[in-house]
Scaffold this motif. Sequence first.
Motif, PDB file in Angstrom:
ATOM      1  N   ASN A   1      41.460   7.524  17.629  1.00 48.34           N
ATOM      2  CA  ASN A   1      40.619   7.994  17.529  1.00 48.34           C
ATOM      3  C   ASN A   1      39.832   8.628  16.095  1.00 48.34           C
ATOM      4  O   ASN A   1      41.123   7.986  14.842  1.00 48.34           O
ATOM      5  N   CYS A   2      39.544   8.903  15.932  1.00 50.46           N
ATOM      6  CA  CYS A   2      38.707   8.939  14.752  1.00 50.46           C
ATOM      7  C   CYS A   2      37.822   9.971  14.278  1.00 50.46           C
ATOM      8  O   CYS A   2      37.724  11.349  14.759  1.00 50.46           O
ATOM      9  N   TRP A   3      37.217  10.237  13.179  1.00 46.08           N
ATOM     10  CA  TRP A   3      36.517  10.882  12.141  1.00 46.08           C
ATOM     11  C   TRP A   3      36.135  10.313  11.228  1.00 46.08           C
ATOM     12  O   TRP A   3      35.570   9.092  10.864  1.00 46.08           O
ATOM     13  N   ALA A   4      34.263  10.771  11.216  1.00 49.17           N
ATOM     14  CA  ALA A   4      33.097  10.416  10.145  1.00 49.17           C
ATOM     15  C   ALA A   4      32.173  10.853   9.910  1.00 49.17           C
ATOM     16  O   ALA A   4      31.983  13.099  10.094  1.00 49.17           O
ATOM     17  N   GLY A   5      32.210  11.588   8.610  1.00 52.92           N
ATOM     18  CA  GLY A   5      31.275  12.659   8.375  1.00 52.92           C
ATOM     19  C   GLY A   5      30.598  11.592   6.430  1.00 52.92           C
ATOM     20  O   GLY A   5      31.334  10.670   5.529  1.00 52.92           O
ATOM     21  N   LEU A   6      31.208  12.912   5.649  1.00 55.77           N
ATOM     22  CA  LEU A   6      30.128  12.681   4.480  1.00 55.77           C
ATOM     23  C   LEU A   6      31.238  12.984   3.234  1.00 55.77           C
ATOM     24  O   LEU A   6      32.144  14.750   3.455  1.00 55.77           O
ATOM     25  N   VAL A   7      31.816  13.224   2.408  1.00 56.56           N
ATOM     26  CA  VAL A   7      33.046  13.009   1.825  1.00 56.56           C
ATOM     27  C   VAL A   7      32.415  13.142  -0.468  1.00 56.56           C
ATOM     28  O   VAL A   7      31.170  12.536  -0.331  1.00 56.56           O
ATOM     29  N   SER A   8      32.397  14.397  -0.501  1.00 51.32           N
ATOM     30  CA  SER A   8      32.063  14.642  -2.213  1.00 51.32           C
ATOM     31  C   SER A   8      33.462  14.245  -2.975  1.00 51.32           C
ATOM     32  O   SER A   8      34.336  14.335  -3.012  1.00 51.32           O
ATOM     33  N   ALA A   9      32.774  12.898  -4.041  1.00 47.28           N
ATOM     34  CA  ALA A   9      34.722  12.278  -4.279  1.00 47.28           C
ATOM     35  C   ALA A   9      34.720  13.323  -5.540  1.00 47.28           C
ATOM     36  O   ALA A   9      35.981  13.151  -5.614  1.00 47.28           O
ATOM     37  N   GLU A  10      33.882  14.289  -6.447  1.00 49.54           N
ATOM     38  CA  GLU A  10      34.765  15.147  -7.191  1.00 49.54           C
ATOM     39  C   GLU A  10      35.184  16.646  -6.401  1.00 49.54           C
ATOM     40  O   GLU A  10      36.630  16.879  -6.926  1.00 49.54           O
ATOM     41  N   ARG A  11      35.621  16.150  -4.724  1.00 48.92           N
ATOM     42  CA  ARG A  11      36.579  17.126  -3.986  1.00 48.92           C
ATOM     43  C   ARG A  11      37.402  16.258  -4.406  1.00 48.92           C
ATOM     44  O   ARG A  11      38.822  16.760  -3.792  1.00 48.92           O
ATOM     45  N   TYR A  12      37.992  14.960  -4.577  1.00 49.68           N
ATOM     46  CA  TYR A  12      38.718  14.136  -4.675  1.00 49.68           C
ATOM     47  C   TYR A  12      39.679  13.777  -5.557  1.00 49.68           C
ATOM     48  O   TYR A  12      40.325  13.024  -5.843  1.00 49.68           O
ATOM     49  N   GLY A  13      38.749  14.546  -6.646  1.00 51.32           N
ATOM     50  CA  GLY A  13      39.923  14.134  -8.004  1.00 51.32           C
ATOM     51  C   GLY A  13      38.934  13.230  -8.941  1.00 51.32           C
ATOM     52  O   GLY A  13      39.550  12.736  -9.995  1.00 51.32           O
ATOM     53  N   VAL A  14      38.087  13.133  -7.772  1.00 51.28           N
ATOM     54  CA  VAL A  14      37.483  11.097  -9.010  1.00 51.28           C
ATOM     55  C   VAL A  14      35.769  12.069  -9.912  1.00 51.28           C
ATOM     56  O   VAL A  14      35.568  13.110  -9.174  1.00 51.28           O
ATOM     57  N   PRO A  15      36.314  11.866 -11.576  1.00 57.69           N
ATOM     58  CA  PRO A  15      35.645  12.885 -12.046  1.00 57.69           C
ATOM     59  C   PRO A  15      33.981  12.127 -12.167  1.00 57.69           C
ATOM     60  O   PRO A  15      32.316  11.684 -13.269  1.00 57.69           O
ATOM     61  N   GLN A  16      32.915  12.900 -10.697  1.00 57.06           N
ATOM     62  CA  GLN A  16      31.770  11.949 -10.852  1.00 57.06           C
ATOM     63  C   GLN A  16      31.457  12.971  -9.655  1.00 57.06           C
ATOM     64  O   GLN A  16      32.453  13.095  -8.502  1.00 57.06           O
ATOM     65  N   THR A  17      30.296  12.540  -9.075  1.00 54.86           N
ATOM     66  CA  THR A  17      29.526  13.636  -8.015  1.00 54.86           C
ATOM     67  C   THR A  17      29.086  12.741  -7.286  1.00 54.86           C
ATOM     68  O   THR A  17      27.156  12.170  -7.514  1.00 54.86           O
ATOM     69  N   ARG A  18      29.538  11.629  -6.295  1.00 52.91           N
ATOM     70  CA  ARG A  18      29.592  10.965  -5.621  1.00 52.91           C
ATOM     71  C   ARG A  18      29.685  11.627  -4.798  1.00 52.91           C
ATOM     72  O   ARG A  18      30.677  11.551  -4.021  1.00 52.91           O
ATOM     73  N   GLN A  19      28.756  11.024  -3.451  1.00 54.19           N
ATOM     74  CA  GLN A  19      29.100  11.499  -1.794  1.00 54.19           C
ATOM     75  C   GLN A  19      28.579  10.162  -1.580  1.00 54.19           C
ATOM     76  O   GLN A  19      27.645   9.109  -1.843  1.00 54.19           O
ATOM     77  N   ARG A  20      29.951   9.609  -0.233  1.00 51.27           N
ATOM     78  CA  ARG A  20      29.778   8.555   0.678  1.00 51.27           C
ATOM     79  C   ARG A  20      30.313   8.821   2.560  1.00 51.27           C
ATOM     80  O   ARG A  20      30.436   9.811   1.943  1.00 51.27           O
ATOM     81  N   ALA A  21      29.548   8.059   2.915  1.00 51.40           N
ATOM     82  CA  ALA A  21      29.385   8.559   4.306  1.00 51.40           C
ATOM     83  C   ALA A  21      30.866   7.083   4.571  1.00 51.40           C
ATOM     84  O   ALA A  21      31.238   6.642   4.357  1.00 51.40           O
ATOM     85  N   ILE A  22      32.121   8.513   5.647  1.00 49.41           N
ATOM     86  CA  ILE A  22      33.389   7.546   5.726  1.00 49.41           C
ATOM     87  C   ILE A  22      33.762   7.622   6.505  1.00 49.41           C
ATOM     88  O   ILE A  22      33.450   8.331   7.969  1.00 49.41           O
ATOM     89  N   LEU A  23      34.104   6.760   7.564  1.00 50.04           N
ATOM     90  CA  LEU A  23      34.877   6.327   8.773  1.00 50.04           C
ATOM     91  C   LEU A  23      36.557   6.794   9.080  1.00 50.04           C
ATOM     92  O   LEU A  23      36.818   5.434   8.062  1.00 50.04           O
TER      93      LEU A  23
END
Length: 225
Positions: A190-212
């Motif tokens: 079962n999979c999920w792939a998409g973009l996440v933004s670091a500042e929405r997960y407790g990291v003090p920077q606006t960095r977007q990443r592709a995650i699988l």
Amino acid sequence: MNSVDLFAGPGGWDLAASALGLDPLGIDRDADACATRAAVGLRTLQADVYGLDPRDYGPCRILIGSPPCPTFSNAGGGAGHVVTDIILGCVEALAAGRDERARAREDAYVALLPKAEEEERAKATKKGREPNLARAAGKARREADMSLLVVEPLRWALTLRPRWIALEQVPPVLPIWERIADLLRAAGWNCWAGLVSAERYGVPQTRQRAILLADRERPVPDPPP
């Protein structure tokens, strides 16, 4: 649970994993990254992921991977975008049981060489010197080999069949992650792939990443912020 971190770098994934009670084996070719890991007590193997046999590192329950990003990054030269079709062909071959990585690297080199030579000629003209085409060829070779490393997590996943998979890359790699997710679903994950933004997960920077993310036993939801 045995876990493996491919292209582990100095240990970002593994510091988080250790907070969850895990102790991944981090594999990286770079000596400085490995020394940094060793200094904080992270399990480390200095090696080239491309040349390793995944079967030597099983059984594996958790597979983590952050392939090198310079050829896909907006700060890089864009070589990865030039060879995306070659990369996708290579992942299709791996899913079908054919290891065509060496041929894909060579195809990528052939595709990137004209671009590298053009850039070298432009630099030479600007600086009033003769173009160094051997340097251009070396750059094309490095960028081809680096770009194709993005297929390695799929090779390791299909060989070791871990329960959980977590992969990270810069946003332009998302189409590759999405295709790999399709192939993993066909193989039982079962999979999920998409973009996440670091500042929405407790990291003090606006960095977007592709995650699988993948799990062989349970559905994978969007990671909640």
